[in-house]
Each structure stands twice: as structure tokens, then as C-alpha cells.
Write an enzyme that holds these catalytic residues in place. Sequence first.
Site, PDB file in Angstrom:
ATOM      1  N   LYS A 137      -6.391  52.230  10.128  1.00 53.96           N
ATOM      2  CA  LYS A 137      -5.087  52.838  10.421  1.00 53.96           C
ATOM      3  C   LYS A 137      -4.171  52.815   9.196  1.00 53.96           C
ATOM      4  O   LYS A 137      -4.174  51.862   8.424  1.00 53.96           O
ATOM      5  CB  LYS A 137      -4.400  52.081  11.571  1.00 53.96           C
ATOM      6  CG  LYS A 137      -5.194  52.040  12.859  1.00 53.96           C
ATOM      7  CD  LYS A 137      -5.082  53.302  13.665  1.00 53.96           C
ATOM      8  CE  LYS A 137      -3.838  53.416  14.458  1.00 53.96           C
ATOM      9  NZ  LYS A 137      -3.833  52.988  15.823  1.00 53.96           N
ATOM     10  N   TYR A 167     -15.505  65.975  16.581  1.00 55.92           N
ATOM     11  CA  TYR A 167     -15.909  64.869  15.700  1.00 55.92           C
ATOM     12  C   TYR A 167     -17.195  64.176  16.138  1.00 55.92           C
ATOM     13  O   TYR A 167     -17.556  63.133  15.602  1.00 55.92           O
ATOM     14  CB  TYR A 167     -14.788  63.857  15.506  1.00 55.92           C
ATOM     15  CG  TYR A 167     -14.166  63.317  16.785  1.00 55.92           C
ATOM     16  CD1 TYR A 167     -14.906  62.572  17.701  1.00 55.92           C
ATOM     17  CD2 TYR A 167     -12.823  63.544  17.061  1.00 55.92           C
ATOM     18  CE1 TYR A 167     -14.340  62.075  18.854  1.00 55.92           C
ATOM     19  CE2 TYR A 167     -12.240  63.050  18.206  1.00 55.92           C
ATOM     20  CZ  TYR A 167     -13.009  62.317  19.103  1.00 55.92           C
ATOM     21  OH  TYR A 167     -12.442  61.833  20.252  1.00 55.92           O
ATOM     22  N   ASP A 201      -4.274  62.696  15.148  1.00 54.48           N
ATOM     23  CA  ASP A 201      -3.395  62.121  16.154  1.00 54.48           C
ATOM     24  C   ASP A 201      -3.148  63.137  17.265  1.00 54.48           C
ATOM     25  O   ASP A 201      -2.100  63.759  17.350  1.00 54.48           O
ATOM     26  CB  ASP A 201      -2.079  61.710  15.482  1.00 54.48           C
ATOM     27  CG  ASP A 201      -1.381  60.631  16.256  1.00 54.48           C
ATOM     28  OD1 ASP A 201      -1.948  60.155  17.252  1.00 54.48           O
ATOM     29  OD2 ASP A 201      -0.256  60.275  15.880  1.00 54.48           O
ATOM     30  N   CYS A 207      40.644  61.352  -4.070  1.00 59.94           N
ATOM     31  CA  CYS A 207      39.825  60.422  -3.288  1.00 59.94           C
ATOM     32  C   CYS A 207      38.990  59.572  -4.253  1.00 59.94           C
ATOM     33  O   CYS A 207      38.177  60.103  -5.006  1.00 59.94           O
ATOM     34  CB  CYS A 207      38.913  61.192  -2.341  1.00 59.94           C
ATOM     35  SG  CYS A 207      37.732  60.117  -1.501  1.00 59.94           S
ATOM     36  N   CYS A 251      35.877  65.492   3.063  1.00 61.07           N
ATOM     37  CA  CYS A 251      37.183  64.890   2.779  1.00 61.07           C
ATOM     38  C   CYS A 251      37.982  65.903   1.971  1.00 61.07           C
ATOM     39  O   CYS A 251      37.468  66.485   1.017  1.00 61.07           O
ATOM     40  CB  CYS A 251      36.977  63.610   1.969  1.00 61.07           C
ATOM     41  SG  CYS A 251      38.436  63.105   1.054  1.00 61.07           S
ATOM     42  N   CYS A 299      39.188  60.683   6.054  1.00 62.41           N
ATOM     43  CA  CYS A 299      38.235  60.114   5.107  1.00 62.41           C
ATOM     44  C   CYS A 299      38.302  58.583   5.155  1.00 62.41           C
ATOM     45  O   CYS A 299      39.396  58.018   5.043  1.00 62.41           O
ATOM     46  CB  CYS A 299      38.554  60.613   3.700  1.00 62.41           C
ATOM     47  SG  CYS A 299      37.606  59.775   2.426  1.00 62.41           S
ATOM     48  N   GLU A 356     -13.814  60.238   7.966  1.00 59.88           N
ATOM     49  CA  GLU A 356     -13.134  61.409   8.550  1.00 59.88           C
ATOM     50  C   GLU A 356     -11.656  61.085   8.773  1.00 59.88           C
ATOM     51  O   GLU A 356     -11.318  59.938   9.014  1.00 59.88           O
ATOM     52  CB  GLU A 356     -13.737  61.738   9.926  1.00 59.88           C
ATOM     53  CG  GLU A 356     -15.224  61.938   9.913  1.00 59.88           C
ATOM     54  CD  GLU A 356     -15.798  62.150  11.325  1.00 59.88           C
ATOM     55  OE1 GLU A 356     -15.034  62.146  12.301  1.00 59.88           O
ATOM     56  OE2 GLU A 356     -17.021  62.316  11.409  1.00 59.88           O
ATOM     57  N   LYS A 361      -8.439  60.573  10.951  1.00 60.63           N
ATOM     58  CA  LYS A 361      -8.249  60.230  12.364  1.00 60.63           C
ATOM     59  C   LYS A 361      -7.074  61.050  12.878  1.00 60.63           C
ATOM     60  O   LYS A 361      -5.910  60.753  12.589  1.00 60.63           O
ATOM     61  CB  LYS A 361      -7.971  58.737  12.532  1.00 60.63           C
ATOM     62  CG  LYS A 361      -7.875  58.317  13.985  1.00 60.63           C
ATOM     63  CD  LYS A 361      -7.830  56.819  14.101  1.00 60.63           C
ATOM     64  CE  LYS A 361      -7.876  56.333  15.539  1.00 60.63           C
ATOM     65  NZ  LYS A 361      -6.886  56.911  16.422  1.00 60.63           N
ATOM     66  N   CYS A 397      39.838  57.448   1.440  1.00 60.30           N
ATOM     67  CA  CYS A 397      41.204  57.732   0.976  1.00 60.30           C
ATOM     68  C   CYS A 397      42.147  58.123   2.109  1.00 60.30           C
ATOM     69  O   CYS A 397      43.351  58.271   1.890  1.00 60.30           O
ATOM     70  CB  CYS A 397      41.187  58.819  -0.096  1.00 60.30           C
ATOM     71  SG  CYS A 397      40.840  60.453   0.563  1.00 60.30           S
TER      72      CYS A 397
HETATM   73  S1  IVH Z   1     -14.774  59.077  16.887  1.00 57.35           S
HETATM   74  C1  IVH Z   1     -16.552  56.332  20.367  1.00 57.35           C
HETATM   75  N1  IVH Z   1     -13.495  60.467  15.127  1.00 57.35           N
HETATM   76  O1  IVH Z   1      -9.222  58.269  18.012  1.00 57.35           O
HETATM   77  C2  IVH Z   1     -15.290  56.873  19.905  1.00 57.35           C
HETATM   78  N2  IVH Z   1     -12.260  59.633  16.970  1.00 57.35           N
HETATM   79  O2  IVH Z   1      -8.566  55.523  18.669  1.00 57.35           O
HETATM   80  C3  IVH Z   1     -15.536  58.054  19.081  1.00 57.35           C
HETATM   81  N3  IVH Z   1      -9.916  60.274  16.972  1.00 57.35           N
HETATM   82  O3  IVH Z   1     -10.590  58.334  21.215  1.00 57.35           O
HETATM   83  C4  IVH Z   1     -14.322  58.516  18.452  1.00 57.35           C
HETATM   84  N4  IVH Z   1      -9.966  61.455  15.122  1.00 57.35           N
HETATM   85  O4  IVH Z   1      -9.383  60.456  20.354  1.00 57.35           O
HETATM   86  C5  IVH Z   1     -13.398  59.782  16.268  1.00 57.35           C
HETATM   87  N5  IVH Z   1     -12.500  61.751  13.475  1.00 57.35           N
HETATM   88  C6  IVH Z   1     -12.410  61.079  14.616  1.00 57.35           C
HETATM   89  C7  IVH Z   1     -11.215  60.963  15.334  1.00 57.35           C
HETATM   90  C8  IVH Z   1     -11.177  60.215  16.505  1.00 57.35           C
HETATM   91  C9  IVH Z   1      -9.223  61.035  16.135  1.00 57.35           C
HETATM   92  C10 IVH Z   1      -9.357  59.655  18.182  1.00 57.35           C
HETATM   93  C11 IVH Z   1     -10.189  59.840  19.413  1.00 57.35           C
HETATM   94  C12 IVH Z   1     -10.515  58.457  19.847  1.00 57.35           C
HETATM   95  C13 IVH Z   1      -9.383  57.683  19.264  1.00 57.35           C
HETATM   96  C14 IVH Z   1      -9.689  56.220  19.140  1.00 57.35           C
END
Ligand code: IVH
Length: 681
Positions: A317, A227, A119, A435, A429, A411, A115, A117, A414
Site C-alpha cells: 500500500k 487482473y 481503487d 495594510c 482587504c 481585514c 500491477e 492496485k 489592518c
Molecule cells: S488480485 C485473491 N490485483 O484489491 C485476490 N486485486 O485489497 C486477488 N485490487 O479484492 C486480487 N487491483 O478488488 C488484485 N491488480 C490487482 C488489483 C486488485 C485492485 C483489489 C481487488 C481486491 C482488493 C484487495
Amino acid sequence: MAIPDAALERAAELRAEIAFHNRQYHRFDAPKIPDAAFDALMQELLRLEKEFPQLLTATSPTLNVGGPISKAFSEVRHERPMLSLENAFSREDIEDFWRRLQQKIGDHEVTLVAEPKLDGLAVSLIYDKGHLVCAATRGDGETGEDITANILTIGDIPQQLEGTGWPSHFEIRGEVFMSREGFKRLNECALLAGEKTFANPRNAAAGSLRQIDSRVTRERPLSFYCYGQGAYPSEDLPSHHYQLLQQLSAWGIPINPEILRVTSIEGCLSFYEDLMKRRPTLAYDIDGVVYKVDLLADRERLGPPTARAPRWAIAHKFPAEEALTRLISIDIQVGRTGALTPVARLEPVFVGGVTVTNATLHNAEEIQRKDIRAGDQVVVRRAGDVIPEIVRSLPDQRPLTSAPFEIPTHCPVCGSKVDHSPEETILRCSGGLFCPAQHKESIRHFASRKAMDIDGLGEKLIDQLLERHLIETVADLYTLSANGLSALDRLGEKSAENLIKALDESRHTTLPRFLFALGIREVGEVTGRLLADHFRQFEDLMAADTASLEAIPDIGPSVAQHIVTFFQQPHNREVIRKLLDNGVFWDPLPARPATEALPLAGKVFVVTGTLDGFTRDQASAAIITLGGKVTSSVSKKTDYVVIGKEPGSKASKARDLGIDLLLEEDFIHLLKESGHEPSGT
Ligand code: IVH
């Protein structure tokens, strides 16, 4: 083993720093350093604690998942702790993870769910008889903040579940986040209102969720993807995580569509690579991917969680997009048209997967507005293939002797006066071809691939040709001989011959290329083509006045004026005459086909975002060649909007107006259908 003093001191230092940054991040939603710099502090402490286990105390930040809980909201004790994830940064880390899985559950094929991740920030949602009754932040993992009132304002999150069959009481977890577009809009409004802006979408989402007044949250563009589950009756759980997500989705809970089942390390890595490539085109920020064991029964077999994270998942990451480094100096570059561009010279820093030593600072006003100074510690950002930029500086660490950046009045090359027109943020300039920087850049432009395409005539060579007075203007290029060139440093006989050959070949050009090569202000490839197509005869264009130029669709008063001024200057006319005398020529253009007969006649296009296979100008040129028209803004008159990566607000406007959106592949298909052949120009 005794702990060396240095290790003790460093651990204490790291803990203090981590505690400080944790507070900034979790309590004030205003981080002082990029996430990667924070991760690095954490990794260093983890390494120290591993080497000297006596250093580890119950209060170490390496054992605690989140920040302190705020007193502004009432507390919610989580029915089950909200953990974090272990981080992986390399292929080896992922191989280790698989090895651990194989040891415990290797008696059958292991399926993982991969999945994105997101932010944003983790939230827990509790549904009672299908109603959303409680929402909480993660807090310290055991106790979070009650943010129910704010969560209820997020349109994505159902207050009442759809369908049937949900458990009477259950908890889900997911991420609240802000799209990049929403973040941009929010910050633009904040700037206009003179309010504080947010550093990134994550902080904006966090700040929005932790509003005391939920009417403020309601105005914020927040989204949510679920998630996984929290406390959930085991008898109601499907056997697999993937099925659970599908089930939740059927009840109206948003699930990220970018989810895939994989069964090997290679599967994980190709998901990772693919998403990293597409990262710039996603509507929201992600900082990696997460792999999770799919079969819930397998998760049990992997054993209890570590202090911070379960054993059945890992976060892979992406290389950090932001990093800290020192800004050595702010140099001013002078471009072909005299535009002054500030460039940041940096201490080399690894960011976004490459080592960066230069970054753009956009323009002088922005440097002043952000108060960025030579010598500062700065946050450098390199997202995707975008040019690295300086996001902000850390003034707290600035030497007392540092001075604010001064906007140049002359400038740097020049010494001519700098013009600062009120309509533009650009400084220019006023030296023109006097120049040396502008002169040199205009020669580089003339030789460039889309202009005269003189292979092998690079910057260094142009420098030498000018220094040794072998050329004064671009016309002199065509009087060079292999003999004369062989006197230049490091240019072998063969290279000299090749360059002469390339020069000779470039003599045979096309009128659009020639017009582009002349470097007239605001005359790019597309305008060059447009002018050639309209006038057909170069002499007619040279004699045109502003009125006849402005009569051409898409030629505005400013370009028209630049064209007339250019051809009025005796120096330019002289260079053109010499170029033609020295053998530059093009084939006469064939009689113009009636535009109405062309396949895209009457169709109005807008091109937005970055395309993979075309520059925006090339896409426009292809459309124009086929009889279509290209405009810059979307209106009811637009027929198609071609969208590339990071398309911005034009795409959403087109969607609102019900205009056909073309992805790059649709666009290519349309061009092919219309008989377009890539011209390679
Ligand atoms: S699973 C037991 N799935 O990442 C932890 N986390 O660095 C279950 N996060 O606290 C987390 N996307 O806030 C999971 N697809 C995803 C996620 C995800 C973002 C975040 C979440 C977690 C943090 C950990």
C-alpha cells in the site's frame, strides 16, 4: 494467559467500530472515515488478536473479507471464493513476503508480476461460449450480488469475446473503477442538479454499480481492468499469470498496461517507487501495487489461502493520502494583493508520507458550504505534491459549543473593509499598502527569485527591517548599509555583508523582471515580458493609456486598467523614481526581431497540467520568445497543446479536435529544435 479487561473492551470497541464503518462503506457507499483510518482500526484488532489468540472468534471482521450482501439484488454464489489481499506497508513487509516465497519455491528463480492496485471494486464476470452471462460483486466473498444488467452497460467490458480458443465456461475477476476525470464531471453535474456528491471515485463507482435502474449506470463513466481468473478450467490455463492476461487481452478483455514482471525485492520496490511518483498523473486512483507469483504451478506449492487472502500475492500500500485530525483554528492570511486566504491549522498528522500542520481551505464560501468549523475532526488529503487540503469534517463528533465559520467583513491585519466582488470568490482587504500584511508581502515579492532576486532577504528579515523602520518602501532597501544591518537580531557581520552584496548585484536587472517586481495586479512574469517586449522603453509603458494597452494581444481590459491605475498613483511613481535614483538599472532591449521570422511564428499553444521542469508561466514565456502565441482555451485555431500532469479537460478536447499533444519531453525537444536556450529567469 488471561485476557486483560482493557484488551477485551478495546477488541469489542474495535469490532463495533469496524462493523459500523463496514456498513457505511459497503452498504451505503458513504464512508465516514478515510480508508487509512479504517485500516488502522483493522491493524489494531489484528495485533490484539495476535497477542491474545483467545480473542479471535469466527465472526471477527479480521476473518471476513467484505461487507454484508444487499437484499436489493439477487444473490450469486461464487464458484470459488473471492478473497482479499494481505497488506504490506514497508520494505520489511516485502522482505518477509519474499522470504516466505523463497522457503517454499526457492528452488528456482521466482518471477512476480507487479500491477497497480486499482481503487475500485472487485467484480466477477462469467463467460459462457464467449458471451458474458453473469456478473457479480464480491459481497462477503462467498456470495455476491447479481449486477449483470449494470455491468452490461459498461462499454469497456466485451459482451461477446473476440478471437477464438476461449474455454466454453470460465470466470475472470477484475476491478470496476471510475477515472478521476469522470468522477469530477459526475460530481459537477450532481452539484448543479443539487444532488448528493460522492466522496471519491471509488464510492462513485460503487454507487453507480449498485443502481437498481441500469439506465442510471449507463450514464456513469465506469471502466474495467481484469487482473486474474476465477473458476477457470485448469487444462485451459496458460502456465503463467502474465500469459493469461495477454491471452484475455487478445479476446478483448481490458488489461491494465502498467504491468511488469520482476525477479527481486529491488525490482518490486522500484516498480512501487516509480508508480508512486507517477500516481498523480494516472487517469485513475490507485492505493498501492500488487505483487503476484507468476508461475501458476508455484502458487499451488505455497499452500492454501489464509482466512482472507491467498499466499501467492501481497498488496503493497502507498502511504495514505487521507487522514483524520483535529482542525485547531481557521486563520486568515492576507496576500500581496490583499486576497484573504483561509488556512487550516491542524494537529500534526502523518499523511501522504509527510507530517502536515497546515492545509488550504480554498475560500471562505467553501468553508461555509462544507460547514467546516474550528475544533472539528476533519479529513485531510495530501495527494502527490499538491498542497494539503481539508476534504470534509465529521460533524457528528463536533462539540455542541462549536460555531459556524463567519466570513470576515474586515481585514484581520489592518481592519480595513473587505471587498467581495461579485465576479470573484476571493475576498480582498481594501487597505492597499496601508495594510501591513500587503506591504510586507509586496516587499517579499519584490525580493523574490523571479523578481529582483535578492538572495538572503527572507520574511523574518523583512519583518525586522519594517519594525525598526530601517525601510519604508522597497526603494529604501538600496540605502541599507552593512553597518545598519548588523544591529538586527541574529544577523552576523558576514550575513549582513552578503545581503548588501546581493542587494548590490540585484541593481542590475532586466526590464521584464523589474516590471514583475513592481507587483502590479495581474502582471505576472509573462505579462511583464510581454509589456517589456512591446514598449521596450519603461517611460513609454508608464505613459500608456488603457486603449493602447488593450491593443496588445493577450492584454485584456482588467490588466490594462490595473497597469494604468498603478502608474497614476503618485506614491508608486515616487518609489520608482527612488529605485532608479538608487542605482537600479537594466540593459536597453535590443531591437525587436520581426516576429514573423521567429521559429514558432504563427503557432498557437495551450499549456495545461503541471510540468516538471517549468512553471506554466515559464513555458509560456519560452513559447512567446520564439514567436509563438499562448492562449488559455483549446479551439480549432490551436496548433499544439502542451500537457503536464493532471492535464484535465483541455487535453481531451484537444484529442477530440485532432490537435497535436506534446508531452513535456516533446515540448522540450520542440523548444531545442527552435533554438531555445533555457534562460534561467
Ligand atoms: S488480485 C485473491 N490485483 O484489491 C485476490 N486485486 O485489497 C486477488 N485490487 O479484492 C486480487 N487491483 O478488488 C488484485 N491488480 C490487482 C488489483 C486488485 C485492485 C483489489 C481487488 C481486491 C482488493 C484487495
